[in-house]
Design an enzyme around this catalytic site. Structure first.
Site, PDB file in Angstrom:
ATOM      1  N   SER A   2     -13.237   0.053  -8.888  1.00 19.23           N
ATOM      2  CA  SER A   2     -11.994   0.780  -8.634  1.00 19.23           C
ATOM      3  C   SER A   2     -11.564   0.722  -7.169  1.00 19.23           C
ATOM      4  CB  SER A   2     -12.148   2.241  -9.052  1.00 19.23           C
ATOM      5  OG  SER A   2     -13.056   2.887  -8.175  1.00 19.23           O
ATOM      6  N   GLY A   3     -12.432   0.229  -6.305  1.00 22.19           N
ATOM      7  CA  GLY A   3     -12.088   0.161  -4.882  1.00 22.19           C
ATOM      8  C   GLY A   3     -11.255  -1.070  -4.569  1.00 22.19           C
ATOM      9  N   TYR A   4     -10.964  -1.255  -3.306  1.00 22.30           N
ATOM     10  CA  TYR A   4     -10.096  -2.368  -2.919  1.00 22.30           C
ATOM     11  C   TYR A   4     -10.798  -3.716  -3.084  1.00 22.30           C
ATOM     12  CZ  TYR A   4      -6.854   1.075  -0.983  1.00 22.30           C
ATOM     13  OH  TYR A   4      -5.975   2.109  -0.809  1.00 22.30           O
ATOM     14  N   CYS A  33     -16.502  -8.464   6.942  1.00 23.79           N
ATOM     15  CA  CYS A  33     -15.279  -9.252   7.114  1.00 23.79           C
ATOM     16  C   CYS A  33     -15.128  -9.763   8.541  1.00 23.79           C
ATOM     17  CB  CYS A  33     -14.055  -8.439   6.693  1.00 23.79           C
ATOM     18  SG  CYS A  33     -13.869  -6.865   7.549  1.00 23.79           S
ATOM     19  N   ASN A  80      -9.375  -9.744   5.006  1.00 28.39           N
ATOM     20  CA  ASN A  80     -10.653  -9.023   4.949  1.00 28.39           C
ATOM     21  C   ASN A  80     -11.145  -8.760   3.531  1.00 28.39           C
ATOM     22  OD1 ASN A  80      -8.282  -7.218   5.168  1.00 28.39           O
ATOM     23  ND2 ASN A  80      -9.777  -5.610   4.783  1.00 28.39           N
TER      24      ASN A  80
END
EC number: 1.2.1.38
Lengths: 341, 341, 341, 341
Positions: free
Chosen positions: D12-14, D149, D309
Site C-alpha cells: 500500500s506504500g509508494y 535511492c 527514487n
C-alpha cells in the site's frame, strides 16, 4: 508604547500565525497574547519560523489569559460556538474566524456543518466581518464573525451587480483554494506527495461557503470548489446572467463606483498584460481582494475575484474589522502589497 | 521488424515529442521520421531528453521526407490548413493535431481563430479523431482531425448525458490546463517566474474549444479556461441541468454503460479516498480520460473529466486513432497507466 | 512629506520591481523615479501587478530623469560599467546591483564574465554593499556595489568562522537558486514547462559568485549552483573543515557573537521542528539572511544560509545600504518578516 | 499466460505501488499478490489511483499469502530484519527494499539506524541489488537487498572513477530528494503547506546513505541531504579530487566504457541544451540512472547522477534484479522512458 492588548486563541495554526504577524507589526497594538492549548510554554517562532527575530513570545494556556481589549478566535469550526459565552468576560470585543457565527439561520448551519448549533440565540448578535458590506455596523460591533475565504471573494465579486439588481437567476461560483485553507493538521489529504500537482475537486457542488454567499447577496448560488497545488490563495470564477444587457464600460463603471472608497478592493480587468484578471499569485501576504469581470455571449457575465485566504480571507480581514471598530485608519498594519514574481 | 513507417511534422514541439515517445515504443511501427524545419540535422534527444538511450534519430527537413504510411501533423494552428493538400502524396493517411480541421463550419472557424479558412472544401473530409464518438468512421478515415485537449475532456464528460437527451439548457464548462498546453516557444506568458503558482483565467468566457464541444454534443456551451501551475494535465468541470431528475445510481449506470467497451475511459466517482473525482495528477503519460459526476441540489449536475493534455488530449489519442484505422488492437503502444504519487 | 528622491534604472525587471515595492513603502523616500527604456510611458503596475492600488507611477525614459538623491542601477551585467561615469551627475550616490563593480581585480572580472572591464579605474572606488562586513565604509560611500545573491548568502555563512581563522583549506559552496534569479526575459531556459520540477545543475563548478566569496572571505572557494523549481529564494550549503576542533555550543556562541548587533542576520540551528536550518521558503519578501551550522565527523563543518534573492540578495540589501549611508535607522522600510506557510 | 507469481509485502506504500505498476505490466509475471496489513480486503486502486482500469486486485493480509516465486519486501526499516527468516518458506527468492540488509557490518547498521541488528548472521547472505556492480552474484541470489535511492545514484556516479582508483581523498555527496522518499504516512514534516516550495536541509552531514556509498566504493564519503519541493526524483552532486589530472574527453571515455553494456545507465554531460547534466524531472517512471561529470579547477571533479527514487531508486531496480535472477532480458517490464516536459 501605548496601545491595546490583543489575544489570539488558536495561535499555533496558520490563521493564528498570520494574526500574530499582522498584530506584531500593528502600530496600535501594544501586546499580543498568543494562546495554544497544545503548545503552551513553547516559543511562537518554533511553529511560525517567519517570526524569528521579531518576537520572543511564548504560547500561553487558556487559564493564563488575562483580560484583553480584543480577542481573536482562530479556533475550530463547531467547537467555537460553545466557547463564546465564557470569553465575553475576557475581552469586550470578540472577533471570530471560525464558521460558527457566520450563518444567521441555525437550520442552515446544521445542514452545512452537520451538527446542531448550540448557541443559536447568539447568532443575531454577530456582525459579519466584511467591511465592504457592513462597515457601519462594525464600528459598534462587540461580536464580529469573519466570513470564509472563498465566501469573501465570491461576495465581493458578486456584490456590485447583485446590489444593483443586475443579476438574474442562478449563479455558479467555482472556487479554487490552496492547501493552507485546510489547516496545519497532518492528514493524508494534505500530504505533499498527494497534493502537489493536484487539482482536487473536493466539492463538485454544495460547498459550505455557498450558504454565506447566498445570505450576503440574496442570489441563488451553487458553489463548487477545487483544491489547487498552491499553499496560499483563493480565487472564485462566478458565472451569472445579466438581467439587462450591459457593455464593458458600464460594467467597469459600476464596479469602480461600488468600490471607489474601499482601501482593499482593486478592480482588475485589463486588456493586456499577463495579469488581466485577479490572480492570487501576486497577493500573498496582502489584504487586497481583487475583483474583475468579463462579458460572454448574450447576457452572460463572468466575475472573478482573488485574495490571500489567510489574509483578506481571514486574519487581515479580521484586523481591518478591528481598525474599524477602534476608529483607527483602516489600512493600519495592513500595508504589505504582496510580491511579484 | 515488419511494421509501418510514420512521419511526424513538428516533431520538436511537445506534442511531437509525445508522438515520438509513443511511436518509438509501438510494436507495429517500424520507422519513425521526425521532421523539424528549425532543428533539421540535430538529434531528437537534444530537445526531448527523456528519449536519450532509446533512439539515435535526428530531425529531418521537410524536403527529406520520403513516403510514409501515416503522417502526423503537429504543426501550428492556421498554418496547417495550407499544408494538407501537398501532404496527401506523402502519406495515404494524415492525422492532424492542429485546430485547422476540427470545426466543420468555416464561419465558426473564422470567428474563433480570427482568420479565414483557406481550405474550407476539405473540412468535410476530415473525421474527428475521437474514437469514443466516431470509431466506425475512423476505421476507414484517411484524414483525421484530433480534437483539442480540453474539448476532448469536455465532450467525454458530457456525452453520456447529452447523447441520451438528459441535459437541459446551457452548460458551463470550466477548463483548467497546464503550461505544456501553450507549447514550447519561449514567451513571457510562460516564463516560470510568472506562471509558477498562478491560476490565470486567460479565457473568462468564449474559449476556442467551446465551438468543438458544441459541435460534438449539440449542447449550448459556454467555456472558460484557467492556466494552472502544472506542466501537464487538463481538467474540465461542467455544470448543467438535468432534463429529468436522476439519482446517483442511475447516473452511474448511464456512464458505465456508455463507456463499457471503451479501453481508455474510466468512470471515477468514488465516495471515499483522496481521488474521488478525475484528477490529472495521476494521469501523466497515460492515454486515459477519467470521467466523473456529482449531483447538486434540484436537477443540477456536475460532470468532471481529466486527461493528460499531451496524450489523450493529443498524441496518444492520435495513436489510438491510428490503431483503429489500421485495424490493430486499440491499446497497442498506449499501455502506460500513469504514476502515483 | 519631506524625504529624498530615489531613481531606479532598470525598474521594469524583477529587482527593479522589488526596489519599487520597498522604496514606495519607505518613510524617508518622498519620490521614486522609475526608469525603463523599453516601457517608458507605461504604468509600473502593468508589469508589477502587486503594486496595483499603491502607485500610479509610469516608467520614464533615461532622458527624462531629473537629479535624484540616490540612483539604483538594476541594469544588466557588462552594460552597467559604461554607464556609471555619466550617471554621477544625476545623483551623488549610486547603488549598483549589477555585477560590474563587485570584483576589485579586473583580471578576475574578465575571467568570470568573459569580457574586458572598461572602467577598471573605478573598481577601487566602490564599497561592497554588504553591511555586515563594510558598515563603516558604507556610511561615507558614494559608490556602492551590492553583491550577488548567492555570494551574499555564502559570505554571511562563512564569515564568522573565516574571520576568526577557524576554517582550513578549501570550501565547497553548493548554491541553489529560484527562477527569478535569471531575470524577466523570456528564454527557453526559463520556460515554465522546462523549469517546473527541475533541479538544474547549471554550474557544476566555477559559478561566478565564487570570485566574490573568495574576495570577501579570503578562503579557497569552489562553487556549484543548481536552479531550483521555485521562483524566489537562494540557499547555500557550504562544507569546510575546521582548523581546530569545536563543539556545537562553541560554534553557536561564535555565530551569535558575530551577528549579535545585526538587524538582518538570524542564527537558525534548531534541534527540533520543521525549520531547523535556514529555509528560503519562509523568507519571501523579507530582508533577513538566515545562517546555520552543523558539525560532521572529525572536523567537518557544514554552514547553511538562506535569503530571498530579490530582497537581501538584491533590492532589500541595497536599501539597507541606503539607510546606513543616510544615517537612518537600518530597518526602515524593511520590516516585512516573510510568510508562513 | 504462463509466468511467475510475485508477492509484495507493504503493497500500500509508494514503493509498493510502483512494484504493482511494474509487475502488472511485466510479461513474465502471471500473478501479483499485494499484501497490506492495514488495507486487507480493499482494492489496490483505492490507494493507487493510477492503476484504475488496469487491475481489480485487492490487498490481502499476511496470513493469506500462498507461496510465491518471489517476494518483494517494501516494509519499514528496522522491522524487516525480523520478518526475513519466517518468509523464506513463502518464496525461494526475497528482494528486500528496506534498509535492513544493506550494510554488511552490524556495528555500522546500529550507528546509522539507532538500533541493534537482530539478524546479523543473515547480513552476509544478501547480495546488494545493484546490477551495475553485482550482476553476476545476482544471477544466483536468493536474498537480495536493494540499495537506498540516493545511495544508488551516488554509487553509480562515483563508481567509474573509484573503480579505477582515480579519486583521491574525501568526497562530499550532496543529495536532493523529493517528498515521496519519506513515504505515505501523514506527518507534519510532509504536509503540503510546509513542504511545498521548501529546500529543507534535513541532513547537513552524516546522511544514512553515506554508509552504503562508502561500503560500495571504498571511498571516504560525507553525505548531506536536502528535501526538495518535488514528489519524485533524487539527484546527487558529488565533489571529489582526481588522483591524476584528467581532461574532459578522458573522463567521457572512462564513463562510457564503464557503462557501455548497461541498459539503464546513460551518460549525460552535454555542452548545450537545457538538460546538460542529469535531471530527475525527465525521468519520472523510468528505470534509468543518468550519470554526468564536470571538471573544476585543478583536479576538482564534480559527478552528478539522477534517478526516480521510486523506480531505479527502489521498485524498478528490484525488478531489474528479478530479471537478472530469472535469466530474463534485463529490460523486461522496464521500458518506460520518462516524460518531457
Amino acid at each position: 508604547m501605548t496601545g491595546i492588548r490583543a489575544g489570539i486563541l488558536g495561535a499555533s495554526g496558520y490563521i493564528g500565525g498570520e494574526l500574530l504577524r499582522v498584530l506584531l507589526g500593528h502600530p496600535r497594538v501594544a501586546a499580543v497574547v498568543p494562546v495554544s492549548r497544545r503548545l503552551a510554554g513553547r516559543r511562537v517562532d518554533g511553529v511560525h519560523p517567519n517570526l524569528r527575530g521579531t518576537t520572543e513570545l511564548v504560547f500561553r494556556s487558556m487559564d493564563d489569559v488575562s483580560p484583553c481589549d480584543v480577542l481573536f478566535l482562530a479556533t475550530p469550526h463547531t467547537q467555537t460556538m460553545d466557547m463564546v459565552p465564557g470569553l465575553r468576560s475576557v475581552a469586550p470585543c470578540l472577533i471570530d474566524l471560525s464558521a460558527d457565527f457566520r450563518l444567521r439561520d441555525p437550520v442552515v448551519y446544521e445542514r452545512y456543518y452537520g451538527t446542531v448549533h448550540t448557541n443559536p440565540s447568539l447568532l443575531a448578535d454577530f456582525v459579519p466581518g466584511l467591511p465592504e458590506l457592513y462597515r457601519e455596523q462594525l464600528e459598534e460591533a462587540d461580536l464580529i464573525s469573519v466570513p470564509g475565504c472563498m465566501a469573501t471573494a465570491a461576495i465581493l465579486a458578486l456584490y456590485p451587480l447583485s446590489a444593483d439588481g443586475l443579476l438574474d437567476g442562478a449563479v455558479w461560483v467555482d472556487g479554487r483554494i490552496g492547501s493552507s485553507g485546510a489547516g496545519s493538521a497532518a492528514t493524508s489529504t494534505n500530504l505533499h506527495a498527494e497534493r502537489s500537482g493536484a487539482m482536487r475537486v473536493f466539492a463538485p457542488a454544495g460547498h459550505r461557503h455557498e450558504a454565506e454567499v447566498r445570505q450576503a447577496t440574496g442570489l441563488e448560488i451553487t458553489m463548487s470548489a477545487t483544491g489547487m497545488p498552491e499553499v496560499r490563495g483563493a480565487q472564485v470564477v462566478c458565472r451569472g446572467r445579466l438581467s439587462t444587457p450591459l457593455r464593458e464600460p458600464e460594467l467597469r463603471r459600476i464596479h469602480r463606483e461600488h468600490y471607489a472608497d474601499e482601501p482593499f478592493v482593486r478592480i482588475v480587468a485589463q486588456r493586456r498584460g499577463l495579469y488581466r484578471l485577479p490572480e492570487p499569485k501576486v497577493m500573498h501576504g496582502s489584504n487586497f481582494c481583487d475583483v474583475g469581470f468579463a462579458l460572454g455571449d448574450d447576457r452572460d457575465v463572468v466575475l472573478v475575484a482573488a485574495l490571500d485566504n489567510l489574509v483578506k480571507g481571514a486574519a487581515g480581514n479580521a484586523v481591518q474589522c478591528l481598525n474599524i471598530r477602534m476608529g483607527w485608519p483602516e489600512r493600519l498594519g495592513l500595508a504589505f502589497p504582496g510580491l511579484h514574481p
